[in-house]
Motif scaffolding. Structure first.
Motif, PDB file in Angstrom:
ATOM      1  N   GLU A 126      30.680  39.471  13.425  1.00 38.04           N
ATOM      2  CA  GLU A 126      30.671  38.861  12.100  1.00 38.04           C
ATOM      3  C   GLU A 126      29.261  38.584  11.622  1.00 38.04           C
ATOM      4  O   GLU A 126      28.931  38.766  10.465  1.00 38.04           O
ATOM      5  CB  GLU A 126      31.453  37.544  12.139  1.00 38.04           C
ATOM      6  CG  GLU A 126      32.758  37.616  11.418  1.00 38.04           C
ATOM      7  CD  GLU A 126      33.466  36.290  11.482  1.00 38.04           C
ATOM      8  OE1 GLU A 126      32.927  35.287  10.981  1.00 38.04           O
ATOM      9  OE2 GLU A 126      34.569  36.283  12.036  1.00 38.04           O
ATOM     10  N   ALA A 127      28.424  38.097  12.532  1.00 44.58           N
ATOM     11  CA  ALA A 127      27.033  37.792  12.183  1.00 44.58           C
ATOM     12  C   ALA A 127      26.124  38.394  13.249  1.00 44.58           C
ATOM     13  O   ALA A 127      26.127  37.959  14.392  1.00 44.58           O
ATOM     14  CB  ALA A 127      26.834  36.282  12.113  1.00 44.58           C
ATOM     15  N   ASP A 128      25.392  39.420  12.867  1.00 42.76           N
ATOM     16  CA  ASP A 128      24.436  40.015  13.794  1.00 42.76           C
ATOM     17  C   ASP A 128      23.383  38.959  14.112  1.00 42.76           C
ATOM     18  O   ASP A 128      22.993  38.177  13.240  1.00 42.76           O
ATOM     19  CB  ASP A 128      23.778  41.239  13.175  1.00 42.76           C
ATOM     20  CG  ASP A 128      24.796  42.305  12.790  1.00 42.76           C
ATOM     21  OD1 ASP A 128      25.907  42.293  13.332  1.00 42.76           O
ATOM     22  OD2 ASP A 128      24.459  43.149  11.936  1.00 42.76           O
ATOM     23  N   HIS A 129      22.940  38.942  15.363  1.00 42.40           N
ATOM     24  CA  HIS A 129      22.017  37.889  15.763  1.00 42.40           C
ATOM     25  C   HIS A 129      21.288  38.257  17.050  1.00 42.40           C
ATOM     26  O   HIS A 129      21.703  39.159  17.773  1.00 42.40           O
ATOM     27  CB  HIS A 129      22.772  36.573  15.979  1.00 42.40           C
ATOM     28  CG  HIS A 129      23.783  36.659  17.088  1.00 42.40           C
ATOM     29  ND1 HIS A 129      25.019  37.235  16.931  1.00 42.40           N
ATOM     30  CD2 HIS A 129      23.725  36.264  18.374  1.00 42.40           C
ATOM     31  CE1 HIS A 129      25.683  37.183  18.070  1.00 42.40           C
ATOM     32  NE2 HIS A 129      24.914  36.602  18.967  1.00 42.40           N
ATOM     33  N   PHE A 130      20.213  37.539  17.307  1.00 41.71           N
ATOM     34  CA  PHE A 130      19.552  37.655  18.594  1.00 41.71           C
ATOM     35  C   PHE A 130      20.425  36.973  19.628  1.00 41.71           C
ATOM     36  O   PHE A 130      20.881  35.853  19.418  1.00 41.71           O
ATOM     37  CB  PHE A 130      18.181  36.951  18.564  1.00 41.71           C
ATOM     38  CG  PHE A 130      17.027  37.885  18.402  1.00 41.71           C
ATOM     39  CD1 PHE A 130      16.196  38.152  19.473  1.00 41.71           C
ATOM     40  CD2 PHE A 130      16.774  38.493  17.187  1.00 41.71           C
ATOM     41  CE1 PHE A 130      15.121  39.016  19.339  1.00 41.71           C
ATOM     42  CE2 PHE A 130      15.703  39.350  17.038  1.00 41.71           C
ATOM     43  CZ  PHE A 130      14.874  39.614  18.116  1.00 41.71           C
ATOM     44  N   ARG A 131      20.685  37.669  20.717  1.00 38.35           N
ATOM     45  CA  ARG A 131      21.480  37.083  21.803  1.00 38.35           C
ATOM     46  C   ARG A 131      20.594  36.245  22.703  1.00 38.35           C
ATOM     47  O   ARG A 131      20.979  35.181  23.160  1.00 38.35           O
ATOM     48  CB  ARG A 131      22.182  38.167  22.600  1.00 38.35           C
ATOM     49  CG  ARG A 131      23.047  37.621  23.741  1.00 38.35           C
ATOM     50  CD  ARG A 131      23.929  38.676  24.368  1.00 38.35           C
ATOM     51  NE  ARG A 131      23.244  39.890  24.714  1.00 38.35           N
ATOM     52  CZ  ARG A 131      22.670  40.133  25.901  1.00 38.35           C
ATOM     53  NH1 ARG A 131      22.695  39.238  26.851  1.00 38.35           N
ATOM     54  NH2 ARG A 131      22.081  41.282  26.127  1.00 38.35           N
TER      55      ARG A 131
END
Length: 162
Positions: free
Chosen positions: A103-108
């Motif tokens: 849903e929301a691309d992000h830094f893991r």
């Protein structure tokens, strides 16, 4: 309690107009320059592949990873100096991991892998432990929403006191 504030003024200028502006998704370059008052400009773009960037230029994800790694380095060196640990060399192979497709691309996460050489083998344990304290002090680490891990490798120079 009064707080000190330190502004960091940055100018980002898009340099990727290929003649028709953003008339279509593939019609423009993602190239841009990042500037501040004194340092030379930094050539930026998007990541390659899906984001259509130029791999010869820095992308925001690399810069974010670099900022976290730089902040850790600077805090670590400060703490070592304050605790009597003499660092002779420091090189970090940091990795930022971006997760895409949800849903929301992000830094893991960002993983720091500093390789440190200290002058005195008697300070090896302390030099290792100061990495965790540097993480706790880092402004950059406190400013991101993802975990930052450090996997240090600390050695002493050959012939150091035992």
């Amino acid at each position: 309690m009064a707080f000190d504030e330190y502004p960091y003024d940055i100018r980002v200028t898009w340099t990727g107009d290929l003649g028709t502006g953003t008339s279509a998704h593939a019609a423009y370059s993602r190239d841009h320059e990042v500037r501040a008052a004194r340092p030379p400009p930094l050539a930026g773009s998007a990541d390659t592949g899906t984001f259509r960037g130029d791999r010869a230029r820095w992308n925001p994800e690399q810069l974010l990873t670099a900022a976290v790694a730089q902040a850790h380095l600077l805090w670590y060196l400060h703490l070592c100096a304050a605790h009597g640990v003499t660092v002779l060399s420091y090189e970090d192979r940091a990795t930022g991991v971006l997760t895409e497709g949800g849903e929301a691309d992000h830094f893991r996460e960002v993983v720091l892998r500093p390789r440190v050489v200290v002058a005195d083998s008697q300070t090896l344990a302390q030099a290792h432990d100061l990495h965790e304290q540097a993480l706790e002090q880092s402004f950059a680490v406190h400013s991101v929403r993802f975990p930052v891990r450090v996997e240090p490798h600390v050695t002493s120079r050959p012939g150091a006191t035992a």
